[in-house]
Design a protein around this motif. Structure first.
Motif, PDB file in Angstrom:
ATOM      1  N   VAL A  21      76.014  23.174  11.259  1.00 44.33           N
ATOM      2  CA  VAL A  21      74.558  23.329  11.312  1.00 44.33           C
ATOM      3  C   VAL A  21      73.927  22.114  11.997  1.00 44.33           C
ATOM      4  N   TYR A  22      74.393  20.929  11.676  1.00 44.82           N
ATOM      5  CA  TYR A  22      73.858  19.700  12.268  1.00 44.82           C
ATOM      6  C   TYR A  22      74.066  19.683  13.778  1.00 44.82           C
ATOM      7  N   TRP A  25      71.879  22.400  15.389  1.00 38.13           N
ATOM      8  CA  TRP A  25      70.474  22.014  15.365  1.00 38.13           C
ATOM      9  C   TRP A  25      70.176  21.003  16.481  1.00 38.13           C
ATOM     10  N   ASN A  26      71.105  20.076  16.703  1.00 33.80           N
ATOM     11  CA  ASN A  26      70.898  19.117  17.792  1.00 33.80           C
ATOM     12  C   ASN A  26      70.950  19.787  19.161  1.00 33.80           C
ATOM     13  N   ALA A  29      67.637  21.448  19.540  1.00 32.79           N
ATOM     14  CA  ALA A  29      66.517  20.509  19.627  1.00 32.79           C
ATOM     15  C   ALA A  29      66.390  19.881  21.009  1.00 32.79           C
TER      16      ALA A  29
END
Length: 144
Positions: A21-22, A25-26, A29
């Motif tokens: 997820v991290y 998400w990056n 973004a």
């Protein structure tokens, strides 16, 4: 023990999901950059390694549980306290030598940080403390 194994596997899966997820998400973004620059590598790798470390603990606990060949008294709800009370060794609650040993480590580390003249003093205190701790049952009131 079995519940500990399950807990560590759950933590491993949790950190794998959080790493995915991290990283995702990056990527979302920072849409204008190429893929290598979109990923925040430090956090992604740290979370992935945390999952691997959790897996190592889970595998170790699983193998230990399998090698024991059964349930431990701590895992049985109807067990008494005396069932899991083995002899762990002989300890000296009156001994001052561990405090002297800690003081020698403190003097040595202060010598590394402040002045190197304290290093041999710390080593000398360490030698006295370790000899005193090893031979405390051979002299004085507690000699055997």
């Amino acid at each position: 023990m079995r519940s500990n194994v399950v807990l560590w596997w759950v933590l491993t899966v949790f950190f794998l999901v959080v790493a995915a997820v991290y990283t995702g998400w990056n990527i979302l973004a920072h849409p204008g950059l190429e893929l290598v620059n979109q990923i925040e590598w430090v956090g992604s790798v740290a979370l992935l390694f945390t999952a691997f470390m959790g897996a190592m603990v889970a595998v170790y606990l699983q193998r230990t549980h399998k090698a024991q060949g059964g349930e431990l008294p701590e895992d049985i709800l109807t067990a008494d306290i005396d069932d899991g009370d083995p002899e762990l060794g002989e300890f000296s609650p009156w001994s001052w030598w561990p405090i002297v040993l800690a003081a020698s480590a403190a003097v040595f580390l202060i010598g590394m940080a402040v002045g190197h003249f304290l290093l041999p003093i710390g080593v000398a205190i360490f030698a006295v403390a370790i000899v005193g701790w090893v031979y405390e049952y051979y002299r004085g009131n507690f000699a055997r």
